[in-house]
Design a protein around this motif. Structure first.
Motif, PDB file in Angstrom:
ATOM      1  N   ILE A   1     -11.252   7.345   8.314  1.00 61.41           N
ATOM      2  CA  ILE A   1     -11.431   7.004   9.729  1.00 61.41           C
ATOM      3  C   ILE A   1     -11.578   8.275  10.557  1.00 61.41           C
ATOM      4  O   ILE A   1     -12.421   8.341  11.464  1.00 61.41           O
ATOM      5  CB  ILE A   1     -10.260   6.125  10.228  1.00 61.41           C
ATOM      6  CG1 ILE A   1     -10.345   4.746   9.560  1.00 61.41           C
ATOM      7  CG2 ILE A   1     -10.277   6.003  11.748  1.00 61.41           C
ATOM      8  CD1 ILE A   1      -9.114   3.890   9.751  1.00 61.41           C
ATOM      9  N   ASP A   2     -10.790   9.301  10.244  1.00 59.50           N
ATOM     10  CA  ASP A   2     -10.905  10.580  10.962  1.00 59.50           C
ATOM     11  C   ASP A   2     -12.312  11.158  10.840  1.00 59.50           C
ATOM     12  O   ASP A   2     -12.866  11.676  11.809  1.00 59.50           O
ATOM     13  CB  ASP A   2      -9.880  11.591  10.443  1.00 59.50           C
ATOM     14  CG  ASP A   2      -8.462  11.272  10.887  1.00 59.50           C
ATOM     15  OD1 ASP A   2      -8.271  10.388  11.757  1.00 59.50           O
ATOM     16  OD2 ASP A   2      -7.530  11.913  10.343  1.00 59.50           O
ATOM     17  N   ALA A   3     -12.908  11.058   9.660  1.00 60.34           N
ATOM     18  CA  ALA A   3     -14.273  11.553   9.464  1.00 60.34           C
ATOM     19  C   ALA A   3     -15.254  10.786  10.351  1.00 60.34           C
ATOM     20  O   ALA A   3     -16.157  11.386  10.959  1.00 60.34           O
ATOM     21  CB  ALA A   3     -14.674  11.439   7.999  1.00 60.34           C
ATOM     22  N   GLN A   4     -15.061   9.483  10.466  1.00 62.33           N
ATOM     23  CA  GLN A   4     -15.919   8.674  11.337  1.00 62.33           C
ATOM     24  C   GLN A   4     -15.708   9.050  12.800  1.00 62.33           C
ATOM     25  O   GLN A   4     -16.669   9.141  13.573  1.00 62.33           O
ATOM     26  CB  GLN A   4     -15.637   7.190  11.123  1.00 62.33           C
ATOM     27  CG  GLN A   4     -16.030   6.680   9.758  1.00 62.33           C
ATOM     28  CD  GLN A   4     -15.530   5.265   9.497  1.00 62.33           C
ATOM     29  OE1 GLN A   4     -14.766   4.689  10.282  1.00 62.33           O
ATOM     30  NE2 GLN A   4     -15.951   4.692   8.378  1.00 62.33           N
TER      31      GLN A   4
ATOM     32  N   MET B   1       0.853  -1.180   0.000  1.00 61.45           N
ATOM     33  CA  MET B   1       0.000   0.000   0.000  1.00 61.45           C
ATOM     34  C   MET B   1       0.898   1.242   0.000  1.00 61.45           C
ATOM     35  O   MET B   1       1.848   1.321   0.761  1.00 61.45           O
ATOM     36  CB  MET B   1      -0.878  -0.028   1.252  1.00 61.45           C
ATOM     37  CG  MET B   1      -2.074   0.880   1.167  1.00 61.45           C
ATOM     38  SD  MET B   1      -3.112   0.802   2.632  1.00 61.45           S
ATOM     39  CE  MET B   1      -4.316  -0.406   2.143  1.00 61.45           C
ATOM     40  N   ASP B   2       0.574   2.206  -0.825  1.00 64.93           N
ATOM     41  CA  ASP B   2       1.418   3.403  -0.833  1.00 64.93           C
ATOM     42  C   ASP B   2       0.907   4.437   0.171  1.00 64.93           C
ATOM     43  O   ASP B   2      -0.204   4.340   0.692  1.00 64.93           O
ATOM     44  CB  ASP B   2       1.548   3.982  -2.244  1.00 64.93           C
ATOM     45  CG  ASP B   2       0.313   4.695  -2.761  1.00 64.93           C
ATOM     46  OD1 ASP B   2      -0.565   5.060  -1.966  1.00 64.93           O
ATOM     47  OD2 ASP B   2       0.234   4.905  -3.986  1.00 64.93           O
TER      48      ASP B   2
ATOM     49  N   ARG C   1      -2.996   7.343   3.760  1.00 66.83           N
ATOM     50  CA  ARG C   1      -3.522   8.622   4.241  1.00 66.83           C
ATOM     51  C   ARG C   1      -4.999   8.788   3.909  1.00 66.83           C
ATOM     52  O   ARG C   1      -5.753   9.347   4.697  1.00 66.83           O
ATOM     53  CB  ARG C   1      -2.698   9.771   3.672  1.00 66.83           C
ATOM     54  CG  ARG C   1      -1.344   9.864   4.328  1.00 66.83           C
ATOM     55  CD  ARG C   1      -0.518  10.990   3.771  1.00 66.83           C
ATOM     56  NE  ARG C   1       0.713  11.146   4.536  1.00 66.83           N
ATOM     57  CZ  ARG C   1       1.751  11.841   4.139  1.00 66.83           C
ATOM     58  NH1 ARG C   1       1.720  12.464   2.962  1.00 66.83           N
ATOM     59  NH2 ARG C   1       2.827  11.935   4.882  1.00 66.83           N
ATOM     60  N   GLN C   2      -5.426   8.299   2.772  1.00 64.18           N
ATOM     61  CA  GLN C   2      -6.848   8.359   2.416  1.00 64.18           C
ATOM     62  C   GLN C   2      -7.682   7.535   3.390  1.00 64.18           C
ATOM     63  O   GLN C   2      -8.762   7.957   3.806  1.00 64.18           O
ATOM     64  CB  GLN C   2      -7.063   7.886   0.977  1.00 64.18           C
ATOM     65  CG  GLN C   2      -6.610   8.872  -0.071  1.00 64.18           C
ATOM     66  CD  GLN C   2      -6.713   8.311  -1.483  1.00 64.18           C
ATOM     67  OE1 GLN C   2      -7.278   7.254  -1.721  1.00 64.18           O
ATOM     68  NE2 GLN C   2      -6.133   9.046  -2.432  1.00 64.18           N
TER      69      GLN C   2
END
Length: 88
Positions: A13-16, A1-2, A7-8
């Motif tokens: 997760i931050d939005a949740q 995974m890059d 980060r996406q």
């Protein structure tokens, strides 16, 4: 995974987390109303200890336990500050 994909995922997760923290703070507002009506103190150390113990017991990857418990401790500290500001 890059890195950009990682980060996406973190952003999602931050939005949740933000949504859940808003729900938590809405409940804290109800706690404020209760404490105001009953004259209870903002700080309840036994309740906080119970919460932190529950959090620790729910952590699956024990490598993260200290950090997660510290995060919840900070959340409760911020919650107390909010409560104090509303009770002043």
């Amino acid at each position: 995974m890059d890195l950009e994909l990682i980060r996406q995922e973190i952003d999602m997760i931050d939005a949740q987390l933000v949504a859940l923290l808003e729900k938590r703070m809405a409940l804290v507002s109800q706690v404020v109303a209760y404490k105001k009506a009953t004259g209870k103190a903002v700080l309840d150390t036994s309740r906080e200890q119970i919460v932190l113990e529950k959090v620790a017991s729910r952590v699956v990857n024990k490598e993260f336990e200290e950090t997660i418990v510290a995060t919840f401790s900070d959340i409760m500290k911020s919650s107390r500050a909010y409560q104090s500001s509303k009770l002043a």
